[in-house]
Structure formats: C-alpha cells, structure tokens
Design an enzyme around this catalytic site. Sequence first.
Site: not given
Ligand code: RB5
Length: 150
Positions: A8, A65, A67, A98, A134
């Site tokens: 994203d 993204c 996080t 695993h 596994h």
């Molecule tokens: C976008 O601001 C952020 O929420 C997205 O990139 C991501 O981290 C969501 O899990």
Amino acid sequence: MRIAFGSDHAGASLKAELLAYAQELGHEVSDFGGGEDGPVDYPVYAFAVAKAVARGEYDRGILICGTGLGMSIAANKVPGVRAALCHECYTARMSREHNDANILCLGQRVLGPGLAREVLRVFLSTPFSQGASHVRRLAMISAEEGAALR
Ligand code: RB5
C-alpha cells in the site's frame, strides 16, 4: 523463483527497493502495485498477491504495508496461503523451515531497508524442513481451510 510483490502507500518505497534486490538475487519478479500514487486500501493488494500465489502462478509473495499487520491478516484469509509477518531473520528462517510460509509480510514503518533486505534474503533462501511433525501440522491447517469452506 517467481515472486509477486504488493504494497500500500505505506509500503511502496520499501517494495521498490526489495523488488530490485530480489531481481539482483536472480528471481523473476512481478509488481502488483499499490500506493505509488497515494493512499490505497491494503486488502486489495493483499488479496491479489495471495490469490496469485495460491493458484500457483508465483512461488512466493511479498506484501508490505506500514506495519505488515493488515497485509498478513488479509493474505491469510486466502486458502492455501501461509503468510508470515517477520521483522527479523530468525522468524523469517523459521517461517520457512517449520511453517512453509509462502508469503512474507513486512512493515516499512517498522524496519529499515538494510534489515528488510536480510529478512527477504533469508525468507527466499531457506527451504521447508519437510519434518513429519511440521507436515502434519500444515495438513491440519489445510484440512481446516477445507472444512471452513463447507
Ligand atoms: C496505513 O496507514 C496503515 O494502516 C497500513 O499501511 C498498515 O500498516 C495496516 O496494517
């Protein structure tokens, strides 16, 4: 390997860097896009990459993204996908040995580009251990996916 990348807006610049690095490592890469021109919704790109991997069109997927959390939550909704959120090399290695993870999720706001490259390199170069325990556990997950669809 054939590798599909998606992101994203919060992961687009790290995606570009890692895509180039994967090419340097000799992999065949495809960019499913995401966020280069402004804010987008990460599930769109997570599902596109995850379905392509689940269909066998790609060997691995890389989803980035802010996080990595949204991408991993969304990608793991697709049957056949085992998406792993990894921000250091040990987890990346174990996700392959695993869990036979087929998608790596990363957070551009969490780790720097140097560590991200190492995590990617480990993820791409580590084989599944093929250990009986596994294999059995992964079969349990596949069976549950099938049951949930019925
Ligand atoms: C976008 O601001 C952020 O929420 C997205 O990139 C991501 O981290 C969501 O899990």
